[in-house]
Design a protein around this motif. Structure first.
Motif, PDB file in Angstrom:
ATOM      1  N   ILE A  15      46.736  29.747 -41.986  1.00 34.56           N
ATOM      2  CA  ILE A  15      46.805  29.753 -40.723  1.00 34.56           C
ATOM      3  C   ILE A  15      46.706  28.340 -40.179  1.00 34.56           C
ATOM      4  CG2 ILE A  15      45.682  30.615 -38.394  1.00 34.56           C
ATOM      5  CD1 ILE A  15      46.600  32.805 -40.110  1.00 34.56           C
ATOM      6  N   HIS A  16      47.578  27.801 -39.326  1.00 32.08           N
ATOM      7  CA  HIS A  16      47.429  26.428 -38.728  1.00 32.08           C
ATOM      8  C   HIS A  16      47.241  26.308 -37.322  1.00 32.08           C
ATOM      9  CE1 HIS A  16      49.656  23.718 -41.994  1.00 32.08           C
ATOM     10  NE2 HIS A  16      49.307  25.004 -42.480  1.00 32.08           N
ATOM     11  N   GLU A  17      46.507  25.303 -36.748  1.00 35.24           N
ATOM     12  CA  GLU A  17      45.924  25.063 -35.588  1.00 35.24           C
ATOM     13  C   GLU A  17      46.718  25.562 -34.483  1.00 35.24           C
ATOM     14  OE1 GLU A  17      43.126  21.292 -36.631  1.00 35.24           O
ATOM     15  OE2 GLU A  17      45.246  20.758 -35.959  1.00 35.24           O
ATOM     16  N   LYS A  31      47.279  21.039 -38.235  1.00 40.14           N
ATOM     17  CA  LYS A  31      46.614  21.413 -39.795  1.00 40.14           C
ATOM     18  C   LYS A  31      46.040  22.640 -39.989  1.00 40.14           C
ATOM     19  CE  LYS A  31      44.850  16.451 -39.541  1.00 40.14           C
ATOM     20  NZ  LYS A  31      43.746  15.653 -39.718  1.00 40.14           N
ATOM     21  N   VAL A  32      45.686  23.006 -41.381  1.00 39.37           N
ATOM     22  CA  VAL A  32      45.186  24.224 -41.560  1.00 39.37           C
ATOM     23  C   VAL A  32      43.853  24.396 -40.632  1.00 39.37           C
ATOM     24  CG1 VAL A  32      44.079  25.585 -43.180  1.00 39.37           C
ATOM     25  CG2 VAL A  32      46.026  24.057 -43.951  1.00 39.37           C
ATOM     26  N   PHE A  33      43.766  25.522 -39.945  1.00 37.21           N
ATOM     27  CA  PHE A  33      42.796  26.067 -38.973  1.00 37.21           C
ATOM     28  C   PHE A  33      41.176  25.940 -39.847  1.00 37.21           C
ATOM     29  CE2 PHE A  33      40.625  29.134 -36.278  1.00 37.21           C
ATOM     30  CZ  PHE A  33      40.107  28.061 -35.548  1.00 37.21           C
ATOM     31  N   ASN A  34      40.237  25.071 -39.208  1.00 33.46           N
ATOM     32  CA  ASN A  34      39.216  25.002 -39.905  1.00 33.46           C
ATOM     33  C   ASN A  34      38.111  24.824 -38.989  1.00 33.46           C
ATOM     34  OD1 ASN A  34      37.789  25.214 -42.336  1.00 33.46           O
ATOM     35  ND2 ASN A  34      37.120  23.251 -42.143  1.00 33.46           N
ATOM     36  N   PRO A  35      37.762  25.778 -37.989  1.00 32.25           N
ATOM     37  CA  PRO A  35      36.690  25.432 -36.883  1.00 32.25           C
ATOM     38  C   PRO A  35      35.546  24.775 -37.233  1.00 32.25           C
ATOM     39  CG  PRO A  35      36.815  27.778 -37.394  1.00 32.25           C
ATOM     40  CD  PRO A  35      37.872  27.164 -38.228  1.00 32.25           C
ATOM     41  N   ALA A  36      35.153  23.925 -36.356  1.00 30.97           N
ATOM     42  CA  ALA A  36      33.668  22.970 -36.715  1.00 30.97           C
ATOM     43  C   ALA A  36      32.679  23.815 -37.069  1.00 30.97           C
ATOM     44  CB  ALA A  36      33.485  22.263 -35.386  1.00 30.97           C
ATOM     45  N   TYR A  49      38.859  27.814 -43.825  1.00 28.85           N
ATOM     46  CA  TYR A  49      39.017  28.748 -42.884  1.00 28.85           C
ATOM     47  C   TYR A  49      40.361  29.471 -43.019  1.00 28.85           C
ATOM     48  CZ  TYR A  49      38.108  32.318 -38.962  1.00 28.85           C
ATOM     49  OH  TYR A  49      38.069  33.369 -38.418  1.00 28.85           O
ATOM     50  N   GLY A  50      41.445  28.675 -42.491  1.00 28.33           N
ATOM     51  CA  GLY A  50      42.809  29.349 -42.529  1.00 28.33           C
ATOM     52  C   GLY A  50      43.496  29.462 -43.631  1.00 28.33           C
ATOM     53  N   HIS A  51      42.904  28.936 -45.034  1.00 31.45           N
ATOM     54  CA  HIS A  51      43.746  29.002 -46.163  1.00 31.45           C
ATOM     55  C   HIS A  51      43.429  30.455 -46.720  1.00 31.45           C
ATOM     56  CE1 HIS A  51      44.749  28.305 -50.397  1.00 31.45           C
ATOM     57  NE2 HIS A  51      45.713  27.616 -49.831  1.00 31.45           N
ATOM     58  N   PHE A  53      51.181  31.346 -38.593  1.00 28.33           N
ATOM     59  CA  PHE A  53      50.977  31.719 -39.615  1.00 28.33           C
ATOM     60  C   PHE A  53      52.155  30.871 -40.544  1.00 28.33           C
ATOM     61  CE2 PHE A  53      52.658  33.707 -43.360  1.00 28.33           C
ATOM     62  CZ  PHE A  53      51.420  34.549 -44.002  1.00 28.33           C
ATOM     63  N   VAL A  54      51.648  30.146 -41.523  1.00 25.64           N
ATOM     64  CA  VAL A  54      52.661  29.082 -42.372  1.00 25.64           C
ATOM     65  C   VAL A  54      52.696  29.634 -43.767  1.00 25.64           C
ATOM     66  CG1 VAL A  54      52.716  26.817 -43.119  1.00 25.64           C
ATOM     67  CG2 VAL A  54      52.051  27.178 -40.918  1.00 25.64           C
ATOM     68  N   VAL A  55      53.792  29.483 -44.469  1.00 24.71           N
ATOM     69  CA  VAL A  55      54.251  29.632 -45.637  1.00 24.71           C
ATOM     70  C   VAL A  55      54.460  27.943 -46.216  1.00 24.71           C
ATOM     71  CG1 VAL A  55      55.396  30.717 -47.693  1.00 24.71           C
ATOM     72  CG2 VAL A  55      55.051  31.809 -45.413  1.00 24.71           C
TER      73      VAL A  55
END
Length: 233
Positions: free
Chosen positions: A119-121, A134-139, A147-149, A180-182
């Motif tokens: 999951i990207h931002e 970038k890959v979504f990773n909330p603070a 988080y998004g991997h 959503f990213v591949v």
């Protein structure tokens, strides 16, 4: 494995149709219950199997089939529409329980082997997969993984990857509107995105009564019958 209910619209005209549909899912491991409503052309399957697997079994009866909705507090879908032109797919998400998000997808046109799914931002496809961030990773998140991997999937020799997994980290409400990213895995020499799509909210169980398009009168059966239709109502 967590099961969820999936509602299909199946073209049926009589009780014989109902019996044929039920028989197609009899004694199938991973199918817990099947409810058929002839008047509504509705088939609700309680299952832990991928959506496409159930859809194929229903289609094996010779009837047209469309996906109507999923049981869960929130449901969403991502249609891969940016990136490499020959990579196409549909990925569905269901928040089955407060602690479990089911991710269910089919992607075609991939190079055989492993691929990352993430999951990207951003839900910005203005520059294809280059504008999804970038890959979504909330603070506020402090888990071991990003988080998004979401891990990796494997494409078979025919370029298709079918998968269904349960994610205990992802909360679907946090990712609606993102992408959503591949991407290729690191051992293939690149982590660049190759295909992506926006995650959009979709219908839950019994929340989608649509069977005809108000703008042009096209019925769902007309739409499903089109070659390579991705119709899920």
């Amino acid at each position: 494995m967590t099961s969820t209910k999936i509602q299909f619209l199946v073209q049926m005209t009589c009780e014989s149709c109902v019996n044929t549909v039920k028989k197609s899912l009899e004694n199938v491991d991973g199918v817990n219950n099947v409810e058929v409503d002839l008047a509504q052309n509705s088939v609700v399957v309680d299952t832990s199997l991928p959506t496409l697997e159930i859809q194929k079994k229903l289609e094996s009866t010779g009837r047209l089939v469309a996906i109507k909705g999923y049981q869960g507090s929130i449901a969403a879908v991502s249609i891969l529409e940016a990136g490499k032109e020959d990579v196409k797919g549909v990925v569905r998400f269901v928040q089955a329980t407060p602690d479990t998000c089911i991710i269910d997808g089919t992607i075609d046109g991939l190079k055989p082997g492993k691929h990352n799914i993430e999951i990207h931002e951003c839900g910005d496809l203005s520059k294809g997969c280059l504008s999804v961030g970038k890959v979504f990773n909330p603070a506020q998140y402090s888990g071991e993984r990003l988080y998004g991997h979401l891990g990796s999937i494997v494409a078979e020799r025919n370029g298709r990857a079918e998968f269904r997994r349960e994610d205990k980290v992802l909360r679907l409400a946090d990712v609606i509107g993102r992408s959503f990213v591949v991407s290729l895995t690191e051992n293939e020499g690149s982590t660049a995105p190759i295909s992506c799509g926006i995650i959009a909210r979709s219908a839950g169980l019994f929340q989608n009564p649509k069977t005809i398009c108000a703008c042009d009168g096209t019925t769902i059966w007309d739409e499903v019958a089109k070659p390579n239709s991705k119709s899920s109502l």
